[in-house]
Design an enzyme around this catalytic site. Structure first.
Site, PDB file in Angstrom:
ATOM      1  N   ASP A 186       0.858  -1.178   0.000  1.00  0.00           N
ATOM      2  CA  ASP A 186       0.000   0.000   0.000  1.00  0.00           C
ATOM      3  C   ASP A 186       0.895   1.229   0.000  1.00  0.00           C
ATOM      4  O   ASP A 186       1.936   1.236   0.660  1.00  0.00           O
ATOM      5  CB  ASP A 186      -0.909   0.019   1.230  1.00  0.00           C
ATOM      6  CG  ASP A 186      -1.861   1.200   1.201  1.00  0.00           C
ATOM      7  OD1 ASP A 186      -2.812   1.175   0.397  1.00  0.00           O
ATOM      8  OD2 ASP A 186      -1.643   2.150   1.967  1.00  0.00           O
ATOM      9  N   MET A 202       5.789   9.814  -3.930  1.00  0.00           N
ATOM     10  CA  MET A 202       5.315   8.780  -3.022  1.00  0.00           C
ATOM     11  C   MET A 202       5.872   9.162  -1.652  1.00  0.00           C
ATOM     12  O   MET A 202       7.080   9.319  -1.489  1.00  0.00           O
ATOM     13  CB  MET A 202       5.825   7.407  -3.465  1.00  0.00           C
ATOM     14  CG  MET A 202       5.373   6.278  -2.575  1.00  0.00           C
ATOM     15  SD  MET A 202       5.594   4.620  -3.285  1.00  0.00           S
ATOM     16  CE  MET A 202       7.361   4.555  -3.610  1.00  0.00           C
ATOM     17  N   HIS A 212      -4.707   4.607   6.783  1.00  0.00           N
ATOM     18  CA  HIS A 212      -3.813   5.317   5.867  1.00  0.00           C
ATOM     19  C   HIS A 212      -2.362   5.287   6.336  1.00  0.00           C
ATOM     20  O   HIS A 212      -1.523   5.941   5.749  1.00  0.00           O
ATOM     21  CB  HIS A 212      -4.292   6.730   5.534  1.00  0.00           C
ATOM     22  CG  HIS A 212      -5.528   6.710   4.698  1.00  0.00           C
ATOM     23  ND1 HIS A 212      -5.520   6.335   3.373  1.00  0.00           N
ATOM     24  CD2 HIS A 212      -6.814   6.980   4.992  1.00  0.00           C
ATOM     25  CE1 HIS A 212      -6.742   6.390   2.895  1.00  0.00           C
ATOM     26  NE2 HIS A 212      -7.553   6.770   3.859  1.00  0.00           N
ATOM     27  N   ASP A 223      -2.660  -0.635   6.456  1.00  0.00           N
ATOM     28  CA  ASP A 223      -3.548  -0.895   5.322  1.00  0.00           C
ATOM     29  C   ASP A 223      -3.136  -2.137   4.550  1.00  0.00           C
ATOM     30  O   ASP A 223      -3.989  -2.937   4.151  1.00  0.00           O
ATOM     31  CB  ASP A 223      -3.603   0.333   4.412  1.00  0.00           C
ATOM     32  CG  ASP A 223      -4.208   1.543   5.119  1.00  0.00           C
ATOM     33  OD1 ASP A 223      -4.712   1.397   6.253  1.00  0.00           O
ATOM     34  OD2 ASP A 223      -4.168   2.636   4.527  1.00  0.00           O
TER      35      ASP A 223
END
Length: 168
Positions: free
Chosen positions: A3, A16, A142, A147
């Site tokens: 994730d 990212m 999150h 996750d």
């Protein structure tokens, strides 16, 4: 199971911010957590807010080249066979991981394909409108490790209770 969290919609123009990976095994005891310094000045404040981090905070995260090199070593260490990239939203997560691997290391240990967890469940149920998310045990926060763990739990449930044929 992977994730990612980002500060925008696409890699390269945006960054990212973090990612988590969980080796899917019965224990879910092997994890990787990467926090990456932005690669671009461009960011979407709403997208960044989802990660729970401020722009000032992420500026102090680690060099992406080092994080991706460490992740490649982790994958090689924990995977006995060819690693398979699986995520909840592989269209989004995959493009960031693939881009970052190729950009910073020249190679993606996952190769050129990925699997979508939601699509696997839709196939099991024969219903394109259903969702697997009720199969998660770990709350979706999150935090990418949380996750990924919740998604790995769902995949294990698909194997154990729905007969999904998958090799770990």
């Amino acid at each position: 199971m992977v994730d990612i969290e980002s500060d925008g919609p696409i890699p390269g123009d945006y960054s990212m911010i973090s990612f988590g990976a969980v080796l899917v095994n019965d224990e879910l005891d092997k994890t990787f957590y990467g926090k990456l310094k932005p690669i671009s000045e461009k960011y979407d404040p709403e997208a960044l807010a989802v990660s729970g981090h401020s722009r000032e905070e992420v500026a102090n995260f680690e060099d992406p080249a080092n994080v991706m090199a460490d992740f490649a070593v982790w994958i090689k260490t924990v995977c006995k066979d060819r690693p398979i990239f699986i995520s909840d939203n592989n269209g989004f997560d995959w493009m960031f991981i693939c881009w970052y691997f190729h950009h910073f290391t020249g190679n993606n240990p996952f190769g050129f394909s990925s699997q979508n967890l939601g699509s696997l469940y839709k196939g099991i149920e024969k219903d394109t409108f259903t969702t697997f998310k009720h199969l998660r045990k770990t709350k979706h926060t999150h935090n990418p490790v949380d996750d990924a763990r919740g998604n790995a739990e769902a995949l294990l449930t698909m194997k154990r209770e729905y007969g999904l044929k998958i090799k770990f």
